[in-house]
Design an enzyme around this catalytic site. Sequence first.
Site, mmCIF file in Angstrom:
data_model
loop_
_atom_site.group_PDB
_atom_site.id
_atom_site.type_symbol
_atom_site.label_atom_id
_atom_site.label_comp_id
_atom_site.label_asym_id
_atom_site.label_seq_id
_atom_site.Cartn_x
_atom_site.Cartn_y
_atom_site.Cartn_z
ATOM 1 N N ARG A 88 0.850 -1.197 0.000
ATOM 2 C CA ARG A 88 0.000 0.000 0.000
ATOM 3 C C ARG A 88 0.881 1.240 0.000
ATOM 4 N NH1 ARG A 88 1.185 2.031 4.743
ATOM 5 N NH2 ARG A 88 1.307 0.700 6.590
ATOM 6 N N GLY A 89 0.238 2.394 -0.164
ATOM 7 C CA GLY A 89 0.953 3.647 -0.003
ATOM 8 C C GLY A 89 1.137 3.946 1.480
ATOM 9 N N ASP A 91 3.488 5.107 5.058
ATOM 10 C CA ASP A 91 4.651 4.665 5.816
ATOM 11 C C ASP A 91 4.249 3.548 6.772
ATOM 12 O OD1 ASP A 91 7.052 4.911 7.770
ATOM 13 O OD2 ASP A 91 7.565 6.349 6.203
ATOM 14 N N ILE A 92 4.660 3.642 8.012
ATOM 15 C CA ILE A 92 4.402 2.560 8.967
ATOM 16 C C ILE A 92 3.107 2.811 9.735
ATOM 17 C CG2 ILE A 92 5.650 3.558 10.947
ATOM 18 C CD1 ILE A 92 6.800 0.654 11.355
ATOM 19 N N TYR A 94 0.232 0.674 12.732
ATOM 20 C CA TYR A 94 0.010 -0.430 13.679
ATOM 21 C C TYR A 94 -1.449 -0.844 13.611
ATOM 22 C CZ TYR A 94 -1.555 -2.331 18.158
ATOM 23 O OH TYR A 94 -2.174 -3.088 19.110
ATOM 24 N N ALA A 160 -5.887 6.053 10.753
ATOM 25 C CA ALA A 160 -4.864 6.012 9.704
ATOM 26 C C ALA A 160 -5.451 5.428 8.432
ATOM 27 C CB ALA A 160 -3.675 5.171 10.165
ATOM 28 N N CYS A 191 3.134 6.600 10.852
ATOM 29 C CA CYS A 191 3.077 7.166 9.499
ATOM 30 C C CYS A 191 4.317 8.008 9.184
ATOM 31 C CB CYS A 191 1.806 7.983 9.292
ATOM 32 S SG CYS A 191 0.309 7.018 9.570
#
Length: 234
Positions: A88-89, A91-92, A94, A160, A191
């Site tokens: 996916r687009g 960043d990180i 949870y 998110a 993110c």
Amino acid sequence: MNKEVFLQDLGQKDYKETWDYQEDLFKETLDIKIKNRREDAGLKTPNHFLFVEHPHVYTLGKSGDMANLLIDEEQLAKKNATFYKINRGGDITYHGPGQIVGYPILDLDNFFTDIHKYLRLLEEMVILTLAEYGLKAERSEGETGVWLDVGTPFARKICAMGVRASRWVTMHGFALNVNADLGYFDLMIPCGIKDKAVTSLNVELGEKEVNIAEVKDKLLKHFTALFEAEMVLK
């Protein structure tokens, strides 16, 4: 244009198993679209909406930086958490118990062909849902997702988002913190955005636990209205 959306609540399910299932549904829709284009088959493409709750897991998007995960494999194991690099687009992020995760797998040709609009409507669905709990949620410019107290030192993220799309078919989606254990967010830079807090609906309402089924019903109500969809229980 097929506005039917098959709804499935998968309950608590492993992240990788759910990702594989998403990929199967995604590929099925893409294959139909390719067949329609090549053979003028005129087949309807299906739309899906999955609700799920994952065991503790961290996922890193294509543009993400591993440095944003602040613990190593041994520490992950101690926290009963897993980690995946995914397609996916973003960043990180949870996922874990007490969080509503939603994966719309839609053929946007059935609705509108505009990814920006798609993301904004998913945000609006969450904003309208939180308004029913008396919270003024907002977008934060340049930061996908849903926030509280934007533009103040107390800005905090409650939902998110990260999606993938190919030939206007979507997958992945949103994660709304309802009764989430916020301690797990301390183990990453959410993110990739430093100095921004994360929150959960129960914390904002000062309640031990919010009824998750009720929140899901409100999300679906607003999703149905915003996308002019017809939900079908699968």
